[in-house]
Design a protein around this motif. Structure first.
Motif, PDB file in Angstrom:
ATOM      1  N   ASP A  98      19.921  10.133  41.721  1.00 20.68           N
ATOM      2  CA  ASP A  98      21.225  10.142  41.891  1.00 20.68           C
ATOM      3  C   ASP A  98      21.657  11.081  43.085  1.00 20.68           C
ATOM      4  O   ASP A  98      21.117  12.266  43.007  1.00 20.68           O
ATOM      5  CB  ASP A  98      22.379  10.167  40.838  1.00 20.68           C
ATOM      6  N   PRO A  99      22.487  10.571  43.879  1.00 22.95           N
ATOM      7  CA  PRO A  99      22.698  11.586  45.157  1.00 22.95           C
ATOM      8  C   PRO A  99      23.438  13.058  44.482  1.00 22.95           C
ATOM      9  O   PRO A  99      23.576  14.159  45.170  1.00 22.95           O
ATOM     10  CB  PRO A  99      23.848  10.797  45.734  1.00 22.95           C
ATOM     11  N   ARG A 100      24.039  12.746  43.227  1.00 26.81           N
ATOM     12  CA  ARG A 100      24.951  14.044  42.703  1.00 26.81           C
ATOM     13  C   ARG A 100      23.842  15.004  41.744  1.00 26.81           C
ATOM     14  O   ARG A 100      24.331  15.815  41.210  1.00 26.81           O
ATOM     15  CB  ARG A 100      26.214  13.722  41.916  1.00 26.81           C
ATOM     16  N   ALA A 101      22.639  14.452  41.810  1.00 25.85           N
ATOM     17  CA  ALA A 101      21.623  15.228  40.976  1.00 25.85           C
ATOM     18  C   ALA A 101      21.538  16.694  41.137  1.00 25.85           C
ATOM     19  O   ALA A 101      21.432  17.639  40.448  1.00 25.85           O
ATOM     20  CB  ALA A 101      20.365  14.485  40.679  1.00 25.85           C
ATOM     21  N   PRO A 102      21.551  17.027  42.515  1.00 21.31           N
ATOM     22  CA  PRO A 102      21.069  18.154  43.165  1.00 21.31           C
ATOM     23  C   PRO A 102      22.250  19.188  42.699  1.00 21.31           C
ATOM     24  O   PRO A 102      22.160  20.379  42.236  1.00 21.31           O
ATOM     25  CB  PRO A 102      21.091  18.386  44.553  1.00 21.31           C
ATOM     26  N   GLU A 103      23.566  18.752  42.991  1.00 22.01           N
ATOM     27  CA  GLU A 103      24.857  19.508  42.471  1.00 22.01           C
ATOM     28  C   GLU A 103      24.797  19.540  40.869  1.00 22.01           C
ATOM     29  O   GLU A 103      25.301  20.729  40.470  1.00 22.01           O
ATOM     30  CB  GLU A 103      26.152  18.539  42.827  1.00 22.01           C
ATOM     31  N   ALA A 104      24.260  18.477  40.057  1.00 23.98           N
ATOM     32  CA  ALA A 104      24.404  18.652  38.744  1.00 23.98           C
ATOM     33  C   ALA A 104      23.510  19.814  38.395  1.00 23.98           C
ATOM     34  O   ALA A 104      23.763  20.503  37.313  1.00 23.98           O
ATOM     35  CB  ALA A 104      23.876  17.452  38.086  1.00 23.98           C
TER      36      ALA A 104
ATOM     37  N   LEU B  61      14.415  26.068  40.236  1.00 26.56           N
ATOM     38  CA  LEU B  61      13.937  24.670  40.533  1.00 26.56           C
ATOM     39  C   LEU B  61      14.615  23.714  41.468  1.00 26.56           C
ATOM     40  O   LEU B  61      14.101  22.785  42.156  1.00 26.56           O
ATOM     41  CB  LEU B  61      14.216  23.864  39.128  1.00 26.56           C
ATOM     42  N   LEU B  62      15.951  24.147  42.035  1.00 29.44           N
ATOM     43  CA  LEU B  62      16.674  23.359  42.954  1.00 29.44           C
ATOM     44  C   LEU B  62      16.252  23.158  44.070  1.00 29.44           C
ATOM     45  O   LEU B  62      15.776  21.953  44.602  1.00 29.44           O
ATOM     46  CB  LEU B  62      17.883  24.144  42.965  1.00 29.44           C
ATOM     47  N   PRO B  63      15.409  24.379  44.856  1.00 31.87           N
ATOM     48  CA  PRO B  63      14.872  23.766  46.340  1.00 31.87           C
ATOM     49  C   PRO B  63      13.566  23.090  45.974  1.00 31.87           C
ATOM     50  O   PRO B  63      13.080  22.627  46.987  1.00 31.87           O
ATOM     51  CB  PRO B  63      14.549  25.363  46.814  1.00 31.87           C
ATOM     52  N   GLN B  64      12.854  23.245  44.919  1.00 33.55           N
ATOM     53  CA  GLN B  64      11.650  22.645  44.778  1.00 33.55           C
ATOM     54  C   GLN B  64      11.760  21.196  44.496  1.00 33.55           C
ATOM     55  O   GLN B  64      10.829  20.218  45.089  1.00 33.55           O
ATOM     56  CB  GLN B  64      10.911  23.236  43.638  1.00 33.55           C
ATOM     57  N   ARG B  65      12.852  20.679  43.638  1.00 32.14           N
ATOM     58  CA  ARG B  65      12.966  19.383  43.275  1.00 32.14           C
ATOM     59  C   ARG B  65      14.039  18.836  44.258  1.00 32.14           C
ATOM     60  O   ARG B  65      13.696  17.463  44.526  1.00 32.14           O
ATOM     61  CB  ARG B  65      13.758  19.344  41.884  1.00 32.14           C
TER      62      ARG B  65
ATOM     63  N   VAL C 106      26.955  22.456  50.717  1.00 26.78           N
ATOM     64  CA  VAL C 106      27.845  22.778  49.750  1.00 26.78           C
ATOM     65  C   VAL C 106      26.997  23.207  48.378  1.00 26.78           C
ATOM     66  O   VAL C 106      27.230  24.092  47.943  1.00 26.78           O
ATOM     67  CB  VAL C 106      28.728  21.635  49.506  1.00 26.78           C
ATOM     68  N   THR C 107      25.885  22.108  48.097  1.00 29.89           N
ATOM     69  CA  THR C 107      25.247  22.579  46.926  1.00 29.89           C
ATOM     70  C   THR C 107      24.442  24.020  47.069  1.00 29.89           C
ATOM     71  O   THR C 107      24.358  24.587  46.053  1.00 29.89           O
ATOM     72  CB  THR C 107      24.308  21.458  46.688  1.00 29.89           C
ATOM     73  N   LYS C 108      24.001  24.173  48.271  1.00 30.48           N
ATOM     74  CA  LYS C 108      23.068  25.377  48.501  1.00 30.48           C
ATOM     75  C   LYS C 108      23.982  26.647  48.270  1.00 30.48           C
ATOM     76  O   LYS C 108      23.466  27.483  47.742  1.00 30.48           O
ATOM     77  CB  LYS C 108      22.339  25.305  49.935  1.00 30.48           C
ATOM     78  N   ASN C 109      25.142  26.533  48.785  1.00 31.26           N
ATOM     79  CA  ASN C 109      26.255  27.452  48.687  1.00 31.26           C
ATOM     80  C   ASN C 109      26.597  27.743  47.360  1.00 31.26           C
ATOM     81  O   ASN C 109      26.761  29.086  46.749  1.00 31.26           O
ATOM     82  CB  ASN C 109      27.520  27.202  49.838  1.00 31.26           C
ATOM     83  N   LEU C 110      26.858  26.769  46.778  1.00 33.05           N
ATOM     84  CA  LEU C 110      27.017  26.886  45.047  1.00 33.05           C
ATOM     85  C   LEU C 110      25.937  27.431  44.585  1.00 33.05           C
ATOM     86  O   LEU C 110      26.177  28.492  43.497  1.00 33.05           O
ATOM     87  CB  LEU C 110      27.541  25.517  44.540  1.00 33.05           C
ATOM     88  N   ALA C 111      24.696  27.198  44.752  1.00 32.09           N
ATOM     89  CA  ALA C 111      23.662  27.723  44.018  1.00 32.09           C
ATOM     90  C   ALA C 111      23.460  29.222  44.603  1.00 32.09           C
ATOM     91  O   ALA C 111      23.108  30.010  43.482  1.00 32.09           O
ATOM     92  CB  ALA C 111      22.288  27.045  44.568  1.00 32.09           C
ATOM     93  N   ALA C 112      23.547  29.560  45.682  1.00 34.94           N
ATOM     94  CA  ALA C 112      23.650  30.900  46.260  1.00 34.94           C
ATOM     95  C   ALA C 112      24.747  31.666  45.252  1.00 34.94           C
ATOM     96  O   ALA C 112      24.244  32.974  45.064  1.00 34.94           O
ATOM     97  CB  ALA C 112      23.732  30.824  47.527  1.00 34.94           C
TER      98      ALA C 112
END
Length: 341
Positions: free
Chosen positions: A285-291, A314-318, A325-331
Motif C-alpha cells: 500500500d502507498p501508505r505502508a512506508p509511513e506506517a 528496515l525502512l530504507p531496505q524495504r 516526508v516519510t524520510k524526514n519523519l523517520a530521521a
C-alpha cells in the motif's frame, strides 16, 4: 763629306721625334668622348655597389644560417612531439584495455554482490515486529493487558452490539461487555469517567445502525468522523469497514487511519499493533512506508526504543523510494529514539 755626315744625324733625329708624336696621338684617342673624372666616378660607384652587395650577401647568409638553425630546432621539437604522441596513443590504448578489464570485473563483482545480498535477505529472519511471533512489537504491545486490548478485542465484531467504547480513567478504547445476559443492542455506548453511559449525541457516540452498509459510504463516514476530530467514532467506523470489507482497495488506507485515530487517542500500544497489521497485511500500500515510520514512533512511546530503531533501519531496505516526508519523519524518530547515539 758633310752631306754624308748629316744623313745619319737626320735619321737619328727622326727616330727620336717619332715616339712623342705617336704618344700624343694615342693619348688624344683615349680621352675622346669621356673625361677621366667621369670614368673615375663610375668606377667608384661600381666599387660602392659591389661593397653594398657583398654586405647584403653577408646579411643574407647570416639570416640563412639563423633560419637553418631554427628549422633544425623545429624539426627536433616536431620529432619529439611525434614521439610523445606515439607514447600517449600507446598509453591510451593500454588504459582503454585496463578500463575494459576493470569494468568487466566491476560488473562481475556487482553481480556477485547482488547474489550475496539476495542470499543474505533469504537467510535474514524477518523482524520480530513483522513476523507475527510473540517477540518484538507484538509482545511490546501486549505487555500490559490492562492497557491494551486482547487480540479478540481488537478484532471483535461491532455490528452485533457486543462492543462498547470505554473511557473510564485512560484513553478511549474498544472493550467487550462482560454482561453476556444483557439484551443485544445495536447501539455503541460511550462511558464517561464515572463509568456511566454518556448521553446520546456526545462526541464519539456512533450507533451501529447509523453506519452505511456499503464500502464507499462507510469509508467516507469514517473519514468524516476523523476530520471532525471524532476519533472514537472514526475508530468504530474504520474497524467496521475492515471487518466487512478487508479485501476492498481502500482497506490498506483504512487500516492506516485506524492506527492514526488510535494514536490520536494516546492508545500507543493499540496504534502500534494497528500499524503492524497494516504493514503485514498491506505491505504494498502507498501508505505502508509511513506506517513503518510511525510504528517506530509507537514503539518509542511505549518504551521499546530498540525495536523502534530496528523498524527505522528496515525502512530504507524495504521502501527505498519512500517519500521525502516519510524520510524526514523517520530521521526525526531516529533522533528521538537515540538510534545513532
Amino acid at each position: 763629306m758633310l752631306r754624308m755626315s748629316l744623313v745619319p744625324a737626320l735619321a737619328l733625329f727622326a727616330l727620336v721625334l717619332v715616339p712623342p708624336a705617336d704618344a700624343q696621338r694615342r693619348q688624344a684617342e683615349i680621352v675622346q668622348g669621356v673625361t677621366s673624372g667621369e670614368l673615375a666616378a663610375t668606377v667608384e660607384d661600381l666599387r660602392l655597389s659591389n661593397a653594398e652587395l657583398r654586405a647584403r650577401m653577408t646579411g643574407i647568409e647570416s639570416d640563412k644560417a639563423r633560419l637553418n638553425g631554427k628549422l633544425e630546432t623545429l624539426e627536433f621539437l616536431l620529432s619529439e612531439s611525434r614521439d610523445e604522441i606515439n607514447r600517449m596513443q600507446t598509453d591510451d590504448a593500454e588504459l582503454e584495455r585496463l578500463i575494459t578489464r576493470l569494468e568487466a570485473r566491476l560488473s562481475e563483482q556487482e553481480g556477485t554482490i547482488s547474489s550475496l545480498q539476495s542470499e543474505l535477505e533469504a537467510l535474514r529472519p524477518e523482524p520480530a515486529f513483522l513476523s507475527g511471533t510473540t517477540d518484538g512489537a507484538s509482545s511490546t504491545f501486549s505487555e500490559n493487558p490492562g492497557d491494551a486490548p486482547s487480540e479478540a478485542e481488537l478484532t471483535s465484531e461491532v455490528a452485533d452490539g457486543s462492543v462498547s467504547i470505554a473511557s473510564v480513567s485512560g484513553p478511549t478504547r474498544i472493550v467487550r461487555r462482560e454482561d453476556t445476559q444483557a439484551p443485544q443492542s445495536e447501539d455503541i455506548v460511550q462511558l464517561g469517567p464515572d463509568g456511566q453511559p454518556l448521553p446520546q449525541g456526545s462526541l464519539g457516540t456512533l450507533p451501529a445502525s447509523a453506519l452505511p452498509g456499503e464500502a464507499g459510504p462507510l469509508f467516507a463516514e469514517a473519514k468524516s468522523r476523523l476530520l471532525q476530530f471524532d476519533y472514537a467514532g472514526a475508530e468504530v467506523a474504520f474497524r467496521s469497514f475492515l471487518t466487512a470489507f478487508d479485501s476492498d482497495p481502500q482497506a490498506g488506507e483504512a487500516q492506516y487511519w485506524l492506527a492514526e485515530v488510535l494514536y490520536q487517542q494516546e492508545m500507543y500500544p493499540e496504534s502500534g499493533a494497528a500499524y503492524t497489521d497494516m504493514i503485514r497485511t498491506y505491505p504494498d500500500d502507498p501508505r505502508a512506508p509511513e506506517a513503518l515510520a510511525k510504528l517506530a514512533r509507537s514503539m518509542r512511546l511505549v518504551g521499546d526504543t530498540d525495536q523502534a530503531c530496528n523498524a527505522l533501519d528496515l525502512l530504507p531496505q524495504r521502501y527505498p523510494n519512500a517519500s521525502g516526508v516519510t524520510k524526514n519523519l523517520a530521521a526525526g524518530e531516529r533522533v528521538r529514539s537515540g538510534c545513532d547515539s
